[in-house]
Design a protein around this motif. Structure first.
Motif, PDB file in Angstrom:
ATOM      1  N   ARG A 101      35.428  34.038  32.187  1.00 34.16           N
ATOM      2  CA  ARG A 101      36.558  33.309  32.775  1.00 34.16           C
ATOM      3  C   ARG A 101      37.662  33.066  31.752  1.00 34.16           C
ATOM      4  O   ARG A 101      38.846  33.006  32.101  1.00 34.16           O
ATOM      5  CB  ARG A 101      36.076  31.985  33.351  1.00 34.16           C
ATOM      6  CG  ARG A 101      35.301  32.132  34.649  1.00 34.16           C
ATOM      7  CD  ARG A 101      34.752  30.798  35.079  1.00 34.16           C
ATOM      8  NE  ARG A 101      34.244  30.806  36.447  1.00 34.16           N
ATOM      9  CZ  ARG A 101      33.584  29.796  36.993  1.00 34.16           C
ATOM     10  NH1 ARG A 101      33.332  28.706  36.266  1.00 34.16           N
ATOM     11  NH2 ARG A 101      33.167  29.861  38.239  1.00 34.16           N
ATOM     12  N   MET A 102      37.273  32.903  30.493  1.00 34.78           N
ATOM     13  CA  MET A 102      38.268  32.679  29.447  1.00 34.78           C
ATOM     14  C   MET A 102      39.095  33.921  29.156  1.00 34.78           C
ATOM     15  O   MET A 102      40.305  33.834  28.917  1.00 34.78           O
ATOM     16  CB  MET A 102      37.568  32.222  28.155  1.00 34.78           C
ATOM     17  CG  MET A 102      37.044  30.808  28.171  1.00 34.78           C
ATOM     18  SD  MET A 102      36.100  30.417  26.660  1.00 34.78           S
ATOM     19  CE  MET A 102      37.292  30.847  25.376  1.00 34.78           C
ATOM     20  N   VAL A 103      38.466  35.081  29.144  1.00 33.77           N
ATOM     21  CA  VAL A 103      39.145  36.289  28.665  1.00 33.77           C
ATOM     22  C   VAL A 103      39.724  37.163  29.770  1.00 33.77           C
ATOM     23  O   VAL A 103      40.547  38.044  29.482  1.00 33.77           O
ATOM     24  CB  VAL A 103      38.193  37.137  27.791  1.00 33.77           C
ATOM     25  CG1 VAL A 103      37.708  36.335  26.602  1.00 33.77           C
ATOM     26  CG2 VAL A 103      37.019  37.677  28.598  1.00 33.77           C
ATOM     27  N   LEU A 104      39.313  36.936  31.021  1.00 30.10           N
ATOM     28  CA  LEU A 104      39.829  37.758  32.110  1.00 30.10           C
ATOM     29  C   LEU A 104      40.916  37.013  32.891  1.00 30.10           C
ATOM     30  O   LEU A 104      40.635  35.988  33.514  1.00 30.10           O
ATOM     31  CB  LEU A 104      38.701  38.158  33.068  1.00 30.10           C
ATOM     32  CG  LEU A 104      37.633  39.110  32.541  1.00 30.10           C
ATOM     33  CD1 LEU A 104      36.610  39.397  33.636  1.00 30.10           C
ATOM     34  CD2 LEU A 104      38.264  40.406  32.061  1.00 30.10           C
ATOM     35  N   PRO A 105      42.132  37.503  32.890  1.00 31.61           N
ATOM     36  CA  PRO A 105      43.195  36.866  33.682  1.00 31.61           C
ATOM     37  C   PRO A 105      43.065  37.260  35.152  1.00 31.61           C
ATOM     38  O   PRO A 105      43.852  38.060  35.679  1.00 31.61           O
ATOM     39  CB  PRO A 105      44.471  37.429  33.053  1.00 31.61           C
ATOM     40  CG  PRO A 105      44.072  38.787  32.557  1.00 31.61           C
ATOM     41  CD  PRO A 105      42.631  38.671  32.131  1.00 31.61           C
ATOM     42  N   ALA A 106      42.052  36.715  35.817  1.00 32.32           N
ATOM     43  CA  ALA A 106      41.746  37.138  37.188  1.00 32.32           C
ATOM     44  C   ALA A 106      42.630  36.406  38.189  1.00 32.32           C
ATOM     45  O   ALA A 106      42.520  35.189  38.374  1.00 32.32           O
ATOM     46  CB  ALA A 106      40.270  36.858  37.490  1.00 32.32           C
ATOM     47  N   ALA A 107      43.522  37.147  38.821  1.00 35.60           N
ATOM     48  CA  ALA A 107      44.401  36.562  39.836  1.00 35.60           C
ATOM     49  C   ALA A 107      43.594  36.227  41.081  1.00 35.60           C
ATOM     50  O   ALA A 107      42.571  36.857  41.374  1.00 35.60           O
ATOM     51  CB  ALA A 107      45.518  37.543  40.177  1.00 35.60           C
ATOM     52  N   ASP A 108      44.042  35.225  41.824  1.00 36.30           N
ATOM     53  CA  ASP A 108      43.375  34.827  43.061  1.00 36.30           C
ATOM     54  C   ASP A 108      43.239  36.025  44.003  1.00 36.30           C
ATOM     55  O   ASP A 108      44.172  36.814  44.162  1.00 36.30           O
ATOM     56  CB  ASP A 108      44.159  33.714  43.763  1.00 36.30           C
ATOM     57  CG  ASP A 108      44.101  32.403  42.992  1.00 36.30           C
ATOM     58  OD1 ASP A 108      43.216  32.280  42.120  1.00 36.30           O
ATOM     59  OD2 ASP A 108      44.936  31.525  43.259  1.00 36.30           O
ATOM     60  N   ALA A 109      42.057  36.131  44.608  1.00 34.59           N
ATOM     61  CA  ALA A 109      41.771  37.169  45.604  1.00 34.59           C
ATOM     62  C   ALA A 109      41.737  38.581  45.002  1.00 34.59           C
ATOM     63  O   ALA A 109      41.689  39.567  45.743  1.00 34.59           O
ATOM     64  CB  ALA A 109      42.774  37.125  46.759  1.00 34.59           C
ATOM     65  N   SER A 110      41.751  38.687  43.685  1.00 28.30           N
ATOM     66  CA  SER A 110      41.658  40.004  43.052  1.00 28.30           C
ATOM     67  C   SER A 110      40.202  40.435  42.960  1.00 28.30           C
ATOM     68  O   SER A 110      39.286  39.634  43.158  1.00 28.30           O
ATOM     69  CB  SER A 110      42.271  39.965  41.644  1.00 28.30           C
ATOM     70  OG  SER A 110      41.499  39.123  40.799  1.00 28.30           O
ATOM     71  N   HIS A 111      40.002  41.708  42.622  1.00 35.00           N
ATOM     72  CA  HIS A 111      38.640  42.217  42.455  1.00 35.00           C
ATOM     73  C   HIS A 111      37.931  41.479  41.323  1.00 35.00           C
ATOM     74  O   HIS A 111      36.756  41.115  41.451  1.00 35.00           O
ATOM     75  CB  HIS A 111      38.676  43.716  42.169  1.00 35.00           C
ATOM     76  CG  HIS A 111      37.333  44.323  41.916  1.00 35.00           C
ATOM     77  ND1 HIS A 111      36.305  44.301  42.844  1.00 35.00           N
ATOM     78  CD2 HIS A 111      36.830  44.967  40.821  1.00 35.00           C
ATOM     79  CE1 HIS A 111      35.241  44.903  42.344  1.00 35.00           C
ATOM     80  NE2 HIS A 111      35.528  45.306  41.121  1.00 35.00           N
ATOM     81  N   ASP A 112      38.644  41.250  40.206  1.00 39.74           N
ATOM     82  CA  ASP A 112      38.046  40.517  39.090  1.00 39.74           C
ATOM     83  C   ASP A 112      37.607  39.123  39.522  1.00 39.74           C
ATOM     84  O   ASP A 112      36.504  38.665  39.166  1.00 39.74           O
ATOM     85  CB  ASP A 112      39.045  40.398  37.937  1.00 39.74           C
ATOM     86  CG  ASP A 112      39.210  41.691  37.158  1.00 39.74           C
ATOM     87  OD1 ASP A 112      38.711  42.739  37.625  1.00 39.74           O
ATOM     88  OD2 ASP A 112      39.855  41.654  36.088  1.00 39.74           O
ATOM     89  N   ALA A 113      38.455  38.442  40.279  1.00 37.98           N
ATOM     90  CA  ALA A 113      38.126  37.089  40.735  1.00 37.98           C
ATOM     91  C   ALA A 113      36.911  37.101  41.651  1.00 37.98           C
ATOM     92  O   ALA A 113      36.050  36.211  41.568  1.00 37.98           O
ATOM     93  CB  ALA A 113      39.322  36.470  41.452  1.00 37.98           C
TER      94      ALA A 113
END
Length: 215
Positions: A101-113
């Motif tokens: 969570r610290m290193v990934l800039p995961a946008a809302d509703a994205s695959h990363d999130a």
């Protein structure tokens, strides 16, 4: 809840807290007592993804890196626990989630999130597998360590993230008193692990536990 009757404990803390030193010393302590014990290392130390980023300066932290670390943490734990009475883990899957969570800039509703949410859901379900997770509040900077030198400036952020994520998934941290040397840490933890090896609940006083980040 143990893994195949193996008592499972974790050692947590921020960067340079002495986790790895304690894991090996604690493992040696129980081997000398005749306990069938083993330990797991920190997955980032052997990850080819992390080596590329930290040592060779290629690429950045991405979803593939974090999923690999998450899977490796689980696999090492399960495989090492199979034939042991006690397993001592250098970090745990909740720690991997906190770092991701610290290193990934995961946008809302994205695959990363979505993947991070799935990891968090798994951690909540998996949390009871750990019999106890001990948190080390101390810090021992070592700029000669290339892995550690790259992240020493993130100590405060990491400590807060680790504490917060453990509280979120319902995995309490057992706070080890600060300022103890390795022998004193071993003695303090062993007095709480020994009842688990005897099939009894751990002797954990309320003030030993912490589930919230420091104010």
């Amino acid at each position: 809840m143990s893994v195949r009757d193996c008592v499972l404990i974790g050692i947590e803390g921020t960067h340079a807290a002495g986790k790895t030193t304690l894991v090996h010393a604690l493992t040696a302590h129980y081997r000398q007592r005749g306990v069938q014990v083993d330990c797991t290392g920190e997955p980032a130390r052997t990850s080819p993804f992390i080596e590329e980023i930290v040592i060779h300066g290629k690429g950045t932290f991405d979803l593939a890196t974090e999923v690999d670390l998450f899977a490796q943490q689980l696999s090492m734990t399960l495989r090492t626990a199979r034939h042991n009475k006690l397993l001592i883990c250098d970090k745990n899957v909740v720690n991997v989630l906190a770092y991701a969570r610290m290193v990934l800039p995961a946008a809302d509703a994205s695959h990363d999130a979505d993947v991070l949410d799935a990891m968090a859901h798994f951690c909540r379900a998996w949390a009871p597998t750990y019999d106890a997770v001990f948190y080390l509040p101390d810090r021992y900077p070592d700029p000669a360590d290339p892995f550690r030198a790259k992240v020493t400036h993130l100590q405060d952020q990491t400590a807060e993230a680790v504490r917060r994520t453990h509280a979120e998934v319902g995995l309490p941290l057992v706070e080890v008193p600060g300022g103890l040397g390795t022998p004193e840490r071993i003695d303090w933890i062993a007095r709480r692990v020994d009842p688990l090896l005897a099939g009894q609940p751990a002797i954990l006083r309320q003030r030993d536990r912490t589930a919230d980040p420091p104010s």
